[in-house]
Design a protein around this motif. Structure first.
Motif, short mmCIF file in Angstrom:
data_model
loop_
_atom_site.label_atom_id
_atom_site.label_comp_id
_atom_site.label_asym_id
_atom_site.label_seq_id
_atom_site.Cartn_x
_atom_site.Cartn_y
_atom_site.Cartn_z
N GLN A 86 3.58 2.90 -10.33
CA GLN A 86 3.75 1.45 -10.40
C GLN A 86 2.50 0.76 -10.93
OE1 GLN A 86 6.63 -0.09 -10.02
NE2 GLN A 86 7.63 1.86 -9.51
N PHE A 87 1.34 1.30 -10.58
CA PHE A 87 0.08 0.73 -11.08
C PHE A 87 0.01 0.85 -12.60
CE2 PHE A 87 -4.36 1.25 -12.38
CZ PHE A 87 -4.91 0.08 -11.87
N VAL A 88 0.40 2.02 -13.13
CA VAL A 88 0.38 2.23 -14.58
C VAL A 88 1.37 1.28 -15.27
CG1 VAL A 88 0.92 3.87 -16.42
CG2 VAL A 88 -0.41 4.61 -14.43
N ARG A 89 2.54 1.10 -14.66
CA ARG A 89 3.53 0.17 -15.24
C ARG A 89 2.98 -1.25 -15.28
NH1 ARG A 89 9.39 2.02 -12.66
NH2 ARG A 89 9.46 4.07 -13.67
N TRP A 90 2.29 -1.63 -14.21
CA TRP A 90 1.72 -2.98 -14.17
C TRP A 90 0.66 -3.14 -15.25
CZ3 TRP A 90 -3.25 -4.04 -11.38
CH2 TRP A 90 -3.64 -5.38 -11.54
N ARG A 91 -0.25 -2.18 -15.37
CA ARG A 91 -1.31 -2.29 -16.34
C ARG A 91 -0.80 -2.17 -17.77
NH1 ARG A 91 -5.15 -5.03 -15.06
NH2 ARG A 91 -6.41 -4.03 -16.68
N THR A 92 0.31 -1.46 -17.97
CA THR A 92 0.84 -1.26 -19.32
C THR A 92 1.72 -2.42 -19.76
OG1 THR A 92 0.81 1.14 -19.01
CG2 THR A 92 2.19 0.27 -20.80
N ASP A 93 2.61 -2.86 -18.84
CA ASP A 93 3.61 -3.86 -19.21
C ASP A 93 3.35 -5.24 -18.62
OD1 ASP A 93 4.95 -1.79 -20.48
OD2 ASP A 93 6.12 -1.30 -18.69
N ARG B 216 3.19 -5.48 -7.24
CA ARG B 216 3.50 -5.67 -5.82
C ARG B 216 3.92 -4.35 -5.17
NH1 ARG B 216 5.11 -10.92 -7.67
NH2 ARG B 216 7.11 -10.11 -8.41
N LYS B 217 4.73 -3.57 -5.88
CA LYS B 217 5.16 -2.28 -5.34
C LYS B 217 3.97 -1.35 -5.15
CE LYS B 217 9.92 -2.19 -7.09
NZ LYS B 217 10.88 -1.50 -7.99
N ALA B 218 3.08 -1.30 -6.14
CA ALA B 218 1.89 -0.47 -6.02
C ALA B 218 1.06 -0.87 -4.81
CB ALA B 218 1.05 -0.56 -7.29
N GLY B 219 0.96 -2.17 -4.59
CA GLY B 219 0.21 -2.67 -3.43
C GLY B 219 0.84 -2.27 -2.12
N ARG B 220 2.17 -2.33 -2.06
CA ARG B 220 2.86 -1.96 -0.82
C ARG B 220 2.67 -0.47 -0.52
NH1 ARG B 220 6.73 -6.07 -2.57
NH2 ARG B 220 8.04 -4.55 -3.66
#
Length: 224
Positions: free
Chosen positions: A159-166, A173-177
């Motif tokens: 999820q972190f990679v998806r956030w940083r990429t897109d 939020r999912k990565a944080g949870r």
């Protein structure tokens, strides 16, 4: 009225997941440090140790790992049985609360088993962890686990990679949870170490308070 990001039921909340993650981390530290070096939560470790014993001809010692593995499978089956038989019955509590009560009662039993009964203690904790991991499998709609963190780490990173990429805020939020659950699991393990040093075999009884808190939290929403 629920907001877009609010969980549909309390059993999927981050708060409940955090409490159960502390319990999960505590269990693993307790059985490893206090009950003979057996992993109660993630059976992969026990399977590796079982294979090692079989390869070196330590047949009797291999039973220390066979029984927790079998107990874990039985715990998954028991959780499913509770779900199938009590999910739609109007009994005043959620079927997952029944599971938590069962965990709590079994933890009391484990806490009073002597060191001579370590195999029984580990078997019971493996059963308890299976009940928990099978019954609490989602956090705000996303798959997660409270008794092991390899999958949570994978999901957090993804999820972190998806956030940083897109630039996907929901992925952030999912990565944080997921990160929160991992931190609480580690905190639970650290708490377990401290309590084992203070109280030895009885340390696991602290998990009764954590499970009681989880049981109470679920009264906030138990209809879904």
């Amino acid at each position: 009225m629920r907001t877009l990001h609010e969980p549909a039921q309390m059993s999927e909340s981050v708060r409940l997941g955090a409490v159960l993650a502390v319990t999960g981390g505590f269990f693993d530290a307790y059985t490893y440090l206090c009950r003979g070096g057996v992993f109660a939560n993630a059976q992969t470790g026990n399977m590796v140790l079982l294979g090692t014993d079989l390869a070196t001809g330590q047949w009797a010692h291999a039973m220390h790992y066979v029984l927790p593995i079998l107990a874990f499978a039985l715990g998954v089956a028991a959780a499913e049985w509770v779900k199938l038989n009590f999910k739609t019955r109007p009994i005043g509590v959620h079927w997952r609360q029944i599971v938590i009560l069962a965990e709590l009662l079994l933890v009391v039993l484990v806490g009073f088993l002597p060191q001579s009964a370590n195999m029984a203690a580990n078997t019971l904790v493996s059963f308890i962890c299976a009940l928990q991991v099978e019954s609490f499998r989602k956090m705000r709609g996303s798959a997660f686990a409270t008794t092991m963190c390899t999958g949570n780490l994978r999901s957090a990173t993804e999820q972190f990679v998806r956030w940083r990429t897109d630039g996907d805020d929901e992925a952030r939020r999912k990565a944080g949870r997921y990160a929160v659950i991992i931190v609480y699991f580690i905190a639970g393990a650290a708490l377990g170490v401290g309590c084992v040093h203070l109280w030895g075999d009885r340390a696991v009884l602290l998990c009764c308070a954590l499970l009681a808190l989880a049981f109470g939290l679920m009264f906030r929403e138990k209809t879904a």
